[in-house]
Write a protein that holds these residues in place. Structure first.
Motif, PDB file in Angstrom:
ATOM      1  N   GLN A  10       0.769  -1.370   0.028  1.00 26.73           N
ATOM      2  CA  GLN A  10       0.067  -0.058   0.052  1.00 26.73           C
ATOM      3  C   GLN A  10       0.880   1.261  -0.154  1.00 26.73           C
ATOM      4  OE1 GLN A  10      -3.196  -0.113  -0.543  1.00 26.73           O
ATOM      5  NE2 GLN A  10      -3.116  -2.420  -0.575  1.00 26.73           N
ATOM      6  N   ALA A  11       2.054   1.042   0.875  1.00 27.04           N
ATOM      7  CA  ALA A  11       2.906   2.453   0.709  1.00 27.04           C
ATOM      8  C   ALA A  11       3.592   2.574  -0.459  1.00 27.04           C
ATOM      9  CB  ALA A  11       3.868   2.202   1.972  1.00 27.04           C
ATOM     10  N   MET A  12       3.724   1.652  -1.132  1.00 23.78           N
ATOM     11  CA  MET A  12       4.606   1.601  -2.577  1.00 23.78           C
ATOM     12  C   MET A  12       3.566   2.093  -3.790  1.00 23.78           C
ATOM     13  SD  MET A  12       6.989   1.600  -4.596  1.00 23.78           S
ATOM     14  CE  MET A  12       8.291   1.250  -3.223  1.00 23.78           C
ATOM     15  N   ARG A  13       2.068   1.769  -3.472  1.00 23.50           N
ATOM     16  CA  ARG A  13       1.296   2.216  -4.338  1.00 23.50           C
ATOM     17  C   ARG A  13       1.217   3.735  -4.107  1.00 23.50           C
ATOM     18  NH1 ARG A  13      -2.316  -1.745  -3.656  1.00 23.50           N
ATOM     19  NH2 ARG A  13      -1.592  -2.525  -5.548  1.00 23.50           N
ATOM     20  N   ALA A  14       0.911   4.242  -2.973  1.00 24.69           N
ATOM     21  CA  ALA A  14       0.757   5.545  -2.600  1.00 24.69           C
ATOM     22  C   ALA A  14       2.095   6.400  -3.125  1.00 24.69           C
ATOM     23  CB  ALA A  14       0.646   5.645  -1.014  1.00 24.69           C
ATOM     24  N   PHE A  15       3.185   5.702  -2.806  1.00 23.65           N
ATOM     25  CA  PHE A  15       4.414   6.631  -3.329  1.00 23.65           C
ATOM     26  C   PHE A  15       4.519   6.736  -4.692  1.00 23.65           C
ATOM     27  CE2 PHE A  15       8.865   5.909  -4.808  1.00 23.65           C
ATOM     28  CZ  PHE A  15       9.391   6.965  -4.268  1.00 23.65           C
ATOM     29  N   LEU A  16       4.321   5.635  -5.534  1.00 22.07           N
ATOM     30  CA  LEU A  16       4.330   5.912  -6.936  1.00 22.07           C
ATOM     31  C   LEU A  16       3.088   6.848  -7.510  1.00 22.07           C
ATOM     32  CD1 LEU A  16       4.762   2.028  -7.989  1.00 22.07           C
ATOM     33  CD2 LEU A  16       6.283   3.927  -8.026  1.00 22.07           C
ATOM     34  N   LYS A  17       1.870   6.835  -6.862  1.00 25.52           N
ATOM     35  CA  LYS A  17       1.076   7.662  -7.230  1.00 25.52           C
ATOM     36  C   LYS A  17       1.303   9.169  -6.960  1.00 25.52           C
ATOM     37  CE  LYS A  17      -3.055   4.269  -7.209  1.00 25.52           C
ATOM     38  NZ  LYS A  17      -4.334   4.226  -6.599  1.00 25.52           N
ATOM     39  N   ALA A  18       1.934   9.167  -5.732  1.00 20.82           N
ATOM     40  CA  ALA A  18       2.449  10.572  -5.478  1.00 20.82           C
ATOM     41  C   ALA A  18       3.465  11.131  -6.475  1.00 20.82           C
ATOM     42  CB  ALA A  18       3.096  10.538  -4.113  1.00 20.82           C
ATOM     43  N   LEU A  19       4.246  10.361  -7.209  1.00 22.66           N
ATOM     44  CA  LEU A  19       5.032  10.757  -8.101  1.00 22.66           C
ATOM     45  C   LEU A  19       4.428  11.127  -9.412  1.00 22.66           C
ATOM     46  CD1 LEU A  19       7.992   8.468  -7.645  1.00 22.66           C
ATOM     47  CD2 LEU A  19       7.750  10.846  -7.035  1.00 22.66           C
ATOM     48  N   GLY A  20       2.957  10.810  -9.524  1.00 25.45           N
ATOM     49  CA  GLY A  20       2.465  11.310 -10.765  1.00 25.45           C
ATOM     50  C   GLY A  20       1.999   9.990 -11.846  1.00 25.45           C
ATOM     51  N   LEU A  21       2.310   8.727 -11.153  1.00 26.61           N
ATOM     52  CA  LEU A  21       1.974   7.818 -12.268  1.00 26.61           C
ATOM     53  C   LEU A  21       0.809   7.208 -11.986  1.00 26.61           C
ATOM     54  CD1 LEU A  21       5.744   5.752 -11.201  1.00 26.61           C
ATOM     55  CD2 LEU A  21       5.089   7.105 -13.505  1.00 26.61           C
ATOM     56  N   ASP A  22       0.198   6.829 -13.088  1.00 26.31           N
ATOM     57  CA  ASP A  22      -1.126   6.270 -13.356  1.00 26.31           C
ATOM     58  C   ASP A  22      -0.902   4.745 -13.622  1.00 26.31           C
ATOM     59  OD1 ASP A  22      -3.571   5.110 -14.076  1.00 26.31           O
ATOM     60  OD2 ASP A  22      -4.240   6.910 -14.991  1.00 26.31           O
ATOM     61  N   THR A  31       3.148  -3.697  -9.919  1.00 34.46           N
ATOM     62  CA  THR A  31       4.535  -3.161  -9.402  1.00 34.46           C
ATOM     63  C   THR A  31       4.696  -2.985  -7.839  1.00 34.46           C
ATOM     64  OG1 THR A  31       4.965  -2.068 -11.681  1.00 34.46           O
ATOM     65  CG2 THR A  31       6.212  -1.318  -9.527  1.00 34.46           C
ATOM     66  N   PRO A  32       3.847  -2.556  -7.320  1.00 31.18           N
ATOM     67  CA  PRO A  32       3.764  -2.293  -5.752  1.00 31.18           C
ATOM     68  C   PRO A  32       4.172  -3.621  -5.065  1.00 31.18           C
ATOM     69  CG  PRO A  32       1.992  -0.880  -6.558  1.00 31.18           C
ATOM     70  CD  PRO A  32       2.311  -1.779  -7.733  1.00 31.18           C
ATOM     71  N   GLU A  33       3.312  -4.728  -5.719  1.00 28.84           N
ATOM     72  CA  GLU A  33       3.451  -6.053  -4.988  1.00 28.84           C
ATOM     73  C   GLU A  33       5.035  -6.435  -5.383  1.00 28.84           C
ATOM     74  OE1 GLU A  33       0.820  -5.020  -6.769  1.00 28.84           O
ATOM     75  OE2 GLU A  33      -0.830  -5.906  -5.585  1.00 28.84           O
ATOM     76  N   ARG A  34       5.415  -6.286  -6.540  1.00 26.10           N
ATOM     77  CA  ARG A  34       6.867  -6.910  -6.982  1.00 26.10           C
ATOM     78  C   ARG A  34       8.058  -5.991  -6.074  1.00 26.10           C
ATOM     79  NH1 ARG A  34       4.650  -6.034 -12.067  1.00 26.10           N
ATOM     80  NH2 ARG A  34       4.055  -7.884 -13.257  1.00 26.10           N
ATOM     81  N   VAL A  35       7.776  -4.661  -5.792  1.00 24.41           N
ATOM     82  CA  VAL A  35       8.661  -3.904  -5.246  1.00 24.41           C
ATOM     83  C   VAL A  35       8.861  -4.629  -3.594  1.00 24.41           C
ATOM     84  CG1 VAL A  35       9.476  -1.951  -4.556  1.00 24.41           C
ATOM     85  CG2 VAL A  35       8.535  -2.055  -6.797  1.00 24.41           C
ATOM     86  N   ALA A  36       7.542  -4.548  -3.108  1.00 28.54           N
ATOM     87  CA  ALA A  36       7.410  -4.872  -1.768  1.00 28.54           C
ATOM     88  C   ALA A  36       8.017  -6.336  -1.527  1.00 28.54           C
ATOM     89  CB  ALA A  36       6.111  -4.792  -1.175  1.00 28.54           C
TER      90      ALA A  36
END
Length: 199
Positions: A10-22, A31-36
């Protein structure tokens, strides 16, 4: 562990969205699951006790220096969470001929590398763990690595490597033994071809 992974996802999903990624539009839904999952592996040295790695020590007839060279490692810089990677070489002077299996040193390097790190700190931690775990009379650890946080940003310093060292016990107090340890590792203490940080 599953709850921690879900928090990381969840934190990675929020982080990527905060960078402007759809994430859906970019095809990055998973990607958030893979990165975690990846960072779970990269940081699996956290909480591990290096003292538990040694196991049985062996009596030997040696009165000389024992060295293990070119142990590969990868770690993650704690400042930018980018990788740094390279090789660890180490030498130690056994106490009363007490030695450890060579594979233990590979596991020790992994233990300290698999956590957010600074190269300087990892070098010192390895040396202290060998001294304490084996009662070694002298220890020398040399780490050579490429830091992606230095080489990736703004095209800076491509190909640059950093070299750190830590010298303990008899290798710190006896200049002759210290020089022997450096020679066993394939260099000399006053090697001018590399930037060596003596602690």
């Amino acid at each position: 562990m599953r709850e921690q992974n879900e928090k990381a996802v969840q934190a990675m999903r929020a982080f990527l969205k905060a960078l402007g990624l759809d994430l859906e539009q970019c095809g990055m839904e998973r990607t958030p699951e893979r990165v975690a999952r990846l960072y779970g592996d990269l940081f699996d040295g956290l909480g591990k006790d290096p003292a538990s790695i040694w196991g049985e020590r062996f009596a030997s007839e040696t009165k000389g220096i024992v060295a293990v060279r070119h142990i590969p490692f990868y770690s993650v810089c704690e400042h930018h969470l980018l990788p740094f990677f390279g090789e660890v070489s180490l030498a130690y002077l056994p106490h009363d001929g007490q030695v450890a299996g060579f594979s233990k040193f590979v596991k020790l390097v992994e233990c300290f590398a698999h956590r957010p790190q600074l190269q300087e700190r990892m070098t010192a931690q390895l040396a202290a763990a060998i001294r304490d775990g084996l009662d070694a009379e002298g220890v020398l650890v040399v780490v050579e690595a490429e830091q992606l946080c230095m080489t990736m940003r703004d095209g800076m310093a491509r190909g640059t490597k950093t070299v750190t060292s830590e010298c303990l016990g008899a290798f710190r107090t006896d200049a002759v033994l210290c020089q022997q340890a450096w020679m066993v590792l394939g260099g000399k203490q006053d090697d001018s071809t590399a930037e060596i940080h003596l602690s």
